[in-house]
Design an enzyme around this catalytic site. Structure first.
Site, PDB file in Angstrom:
ATOM      1  N   ARG A 246      20.380  25.797 -37.443  1.00 32.94           N
ATOM      2  CA  ARG A 246      19.030  25.199 -37.500  1.00 32.94           C
ATOM      3  C   ARG A 246      18.985  24.044 -38.482  1.00 32.94           C
ATOM      4  O   ARG A 246      18.219  23.102 -38.317  1.00 32.94           O
ATOM      5  CB  ARG A 246      17.956  26.250 -37.756  1.00 32.94           C
TER       6      ARG A 246
ATOM      7  N   SER B 236      16.697  16.905 -46.379  1.00 34.96           N
ATOM      8  CA  SER B 236      16.550  18.230 -45.774  1.00 34.96           C
ATOM      9  C   SER B 236      16.515  19.294 -46.860  1.00 34.96           C
ATOM     10  O   SER B 236      17.391  19.339 -47.721  1.00 34.96           O
ATOM     11  CB  SER B 236      17.749  18.466 -44.851  1.00 34.96           C
TER      12      SER B 236
ATOM     13  N   GLY C 140      22.882  18.604 -48.481  1.00 38.56           N
ATOM     14  CA  GLY C 140      23.437  19.492 -49.502  1.00 38.56           C
ATOM     15  C   GLY C 140      22.619  19.485 -50.774  1.00 38.56           C
ATOM     16  O   GLY C 140      21.624  18.769 -50.894  1.00 38.56           O
TER      17      GLY C 140
ATOM     18  N   LYS D 290      13.114  35.151 -44.048  1.00 38.35           N
ATOM     19  CA  LYS D 290      14.574  35.053 -44.197  1.00 38.35           C
ATOM     20  C   LYS D 290      14.927  35.331 -45.651  1.00 38.35           C
ATOM     21  O   LYS D 290      14.274  34.821 -46.564  1.00 38.35           O
ATOM     22  CB  LYS D 290      15.098  33.675 -43.794  1.00 38.35           C
TER      23      LYS D 290
HETATM   24  P1  NDP Z   1      30.275  25.196 -47.547  1.00 34.97           P
HETATM   25  O1  NDP Z   1      30.418  26.067 -48.734  1.00 34.97           O
HETATM   26  O2  NDP Z   1      30.767  25.681 -46.241  1.00 34.97           O
HETATM   27  O3  NDP Z   1      30.944  23.754 -47.831  1.00 34.97           O
HETATM   28  C1  NDP Z   1      30.666  23.123 -49.044  1.00 34.97           C
HETATM   29  C2  NDP Z   1      31.226  21.731 -49.040  1.00 34.97           C
HETATM   30  O4  NDP Z   1      30.845  21.116 -50.290  1.00 34.97           O
HETATM   31  C3  NDP Z   1      32.755  21.673 -48.969  1.00 34.97           C
HETATM   32  O5  NDP Z   1      33.100  20.548 -48.196  1.00 34.97           O
HETATM   33  C4  NDP Z   1      33.125  21.479 -50.440  1.00 34.97           C
HETATM   34  O6  NDP Z   1      34.361  20.820 -50.619  1.00 34.97           O
HETATM   35  C5  NDP Z   1      32.012  20.560 -50.879  1.00 34.97           C
HETATM   36  N1  NDP Z   1      31.837  20.530 -52.325  1.00 34.97           N
HETATM   37  C6  NDP Z   1      31.602  21.571 -53.145  1.00 34.97           C
HETATM   38  N2  NDP Z   1      31.412  21.141 -54.410  1.00 34.97           N
HETATM   39  C7  NDP Z   1      31.521  19.790 -54.378  1.00 34.97           C
HETATM   40  C8  NDP Z   1      31.443  18.773 -55.352  1.00 34.97           C
HETATM   41  N3  NDP Z   1      31.162  19.062 -56.627  1.00 34.97           N
HETATM   42  N4  NDP Z   1      31.618  17.487 -54.967  1.00 34.97           N
HETATM   43  C9  NDP Z   1      31.864  17.180 -53.675  1.00 34.97           C
HETATM   44  N5  NDP Z   1      31.973  18.101 -52.701  1.00 34.97           N
HETATM   45  C10 NDP Z   1      31.803  19.400 -53.044  1.00 34.97           C
HETATM   46  O7  NDP Z   1      28.707  24.889 -47.499  1.00 34.97           O
HETATM   47  P2  NDP Z   1      27.789  24.581 -46.242  1.00 34.97           P
HETATM   48  O8  NDP Z   1      28.505  23.637 -45.359  1.00 34.97           O
HETATM   49  O9  NDP Z   1      27.264  25.844 -45.688  1.00 34.97           O
HETATM   50  O10 NDP Z   1      26.574  23.844 -46.970  1.00 34.97           O
HETATM   51  C11 NDP Z   1      26.748  22.514 -47.441  1.00 34.97           C
HETATM   52  C12 NDP Z   1      25.565  22.140 -48.314  1.00 34.97           C
HETATM   53  O11 NDP Z   1      24.376  22.185 -47.520  1.00 34.97           O
HETATM   54  C13 NDP Z   1      25.303  23.093 -49.495  1.00 34.97           C
HETATM   55  O12 NDP Z   1      24.846  22.371 -50.623  1.00 34.97           O
HETATM   56  C14 NDP Z   1      24.205  23.960 -48.987  1.00 34.97           C
HETATM   57  O13 NDP Z   1      23.462  24.553 -50.013  1.00 34.97           O
HETATM   58  C15 NDP Z   1      23.397  22.968 -48.186  1.00 34.97           C
HETATM   59  N6  NDP Z   1      22.560  23.596 -47.177  1.00 34.97           N
HETATM   60  C16 NDP Z   1      21.338  23.045 -46.973  1.00 34.97           C
HETATM   61  C17 NDP Z   1      20.509  23.573 -46.053  1.00 34.97           C
HETATM   62  C18 NDP Z   1      19.219  22.905 -45.749  1.00 34.97           C
HETATM   63  O14 NDP Z   1      18.454  23.402 -44.923  1.00 34.97           O
HETATM   64  N7  NDP Z   1      18.946  21.779 -46.356  1.00 34.97           N
HETATM   65  C19 NDP Z   1      20.834  24.819 -45.325  1.00 34.97           C
HETATM   66  C20 NDP Z   1      22.184  25.267 -45.533  1.00 34.97           C
HETATM   67  C21 NDP Z   1      23.009  24.659 -46.443  1.00 34.97           C
HETATM   68  P3  NDP Z   1      35.747  21.648 -50.804  1.00 34.97           P
HETATM   69  O15 NDP Z   1      36.263  21.882 -49.426  1.00 34.97           O
HETATM   70  O16 NDP Z   1      36.578  20.725 -51.611  1.00 34.97           O
HETATM   71  O17 NDP Z   1      35.421  22.913 -51.536  1.00 34.97           O
END
Ligand code: NDP
Length: 326
Positions: A113, A297, A223, A70
């Site tokens: 996933r 995760s 996250g 990937k």
């Molecule tokens: P999105 O970009 O769709 O959503 C991001 C979210 O994070 C939004 O709710 C945003 O809020 C919030 N956010 C951003 N910055 C901050 C901050 N400084 N403090 C609090 N909230 C914040 O991302 P995804 O939903 O696709 O991914 C979410 C997280 O999961 C990411 O960190 C990503 O890297 C991680 N991830 C992990 C994976 C894993 O396998 N462990 C796989 C895929 C993703 P707002 O609406 O205000 O912008």
């Protein structure tokens, strides 16, 4: 040779969360039994862009052996352009010849996933009667986590918090007919309501405080999955029993684990078990109703490859995908 192409719409139409959970359980079971293989992901952080690119190769044995790669990018500001922050493509290579089998959109697979892995952790670690789900963040992962966690626990209440309140309100509107859903202004209030917490943000500094988390809570910390960012404060990580998808990834890539170790507050080998050990029963999981369990995760390549291979294998029978000559 013929190579199958599967696009994002086809993934969305043909991948069910139930299947994704089942596929990941099998992949992690194979990994625990030394029938799968994956190195740490290789990530680059070009200083001239606000984005990263990571490559995640993996091999999976068992009944449907396959290997692949990937490529995933994360551009947190993409939302300003109406584009999802994560973009991904998956390349499948035949396990016996190495020939290219398929190229599959990885964006939707990543979304599903990741939530499927959290659902597996929740199935083995959350209290059986856990019914109050807290989603911290309301981006792409919040949508898939709501679906995934609902597959493994009977969710009676959903509590949500988001940095941008209006997006939390929009999220709640989408689900108000299916769930009892409350939007919180204060993150502390949301977290105090929880049996299960999913942290799903790009936060760089801790946003969840230990004193908010009730005994018996299960946390999926999803996250901020890089070595120098985190969502949980040290005191919370120290008092939790820590589980992860793959220990090597957690110890090398998870700021939530690495930073407390660097601070000298967490022992150097703090992981109780990987998903595979929970699945094959070599670790019992939760040991009491008061324990705080934490699933960190990272996301690993076997999860992507097993899901992509499932789609490639059902495409002909279900009549989706496009074959091209390479
Ligand atoms: P999105 O970009 O769709 O959503 C991001 C979210 O994070 C939004 O709710 C945003 O809020 C919030 N956010 C951003 N910055 C901050 C901050 N400084 N403090 C609090 N909230 C914040 O991302 P995804 O939903 O696709 O991914 C979410 C997280 O999961 C990411 O960190 C990503 O890297 C991680 N991830 C992990 C994976 C894993 O396998 N462990 C796989 C895929 C993703 P707002 O609406 O205000 O912008």
């Amino acid at each position: 040779m013929d190579v199958l192409i599967i696009n994002e719409e086809e993934v969305k139409a043909n991948l069910q969360m139930k299947d994704c959970i089942r596929l990941l359980e099998e992949a992690h079971r194979l990994l625990a039994n030394d029938q799968a293989h994956q190195p740490l992901r290789l990530a680059m952080f070009p200083p001239m862009v606000n984005g990263i690119l990571a490559t995640m190769p993996a091999y999976i044995g068992g009944d449907n052996p396959i290997m692949g790669l990937k490529v995933v990018t994360v551009f947190p500001d993409n939302h300003k352009k109406g584009i999802e922050s994560h973009q991904a493509s998956i390349l499948l290579q035949e396990a016996d010849t190495g020939r290219t089998k398929a190229i599959i959109d990885g964006t939707e697979i990543t979304a599903q996933r990741t939530a499927a892995a959290s659902a597996i952790a929740t199935k083995y670690l959350a209290r059986k009667e856990a019914s109050k789900l807290v989603l911290v963040g309301t981006g792409v992962q919040a949508h898939t986590h709501l679906r995934a966690i609902s597959e493994v626990r009977h969710i009676k209440e959903v509590h949500i918090w988001n940095r941008t309140l209006s997006k939390a309100e929009k999220f709640a509107e989408t689900y108000k007919d299916r769930f009892s859903i409350t939007v919180h202004n204060e993150l502390a209030d949301a977290v105090r309501s929880a049996d299960i917490i999913c942290t799903l943000t790009h936060a760089k500094e801790p946003i969840i405080k230990a004193k908010w988390v009730q005994p018996g809570t299960h946390i999926n910390a999803v996250g901020s999955s890089t070595a120098n960012t985190r969502e949980l404060e040290t005191e919370l990580v120290v008092k939790a029993s820590i589980f992860t998808d793959v220990e090597e990834s957690a110890l090398n890539e998870a700021g939530d684990i690495i930073i407390p170790i660097q601070e000298g507050k967490l022992q150097e080998m703090p992981i109780h078990a990987n998903l595979g050990e929970l699945i094959n029963g070599t670790h019992q999981g939760r040991s009491s109703d008061n324990e705080i369990t934490l699933y960190k995760s990272l996301g690993v390549g076997i999860q992507d490859i097993v899901t992509a291979n499932f789609l490639a294998n059902i495409a002909q029978e279900r009549g989706f995908g496009t074959t091209i000559q390479m």
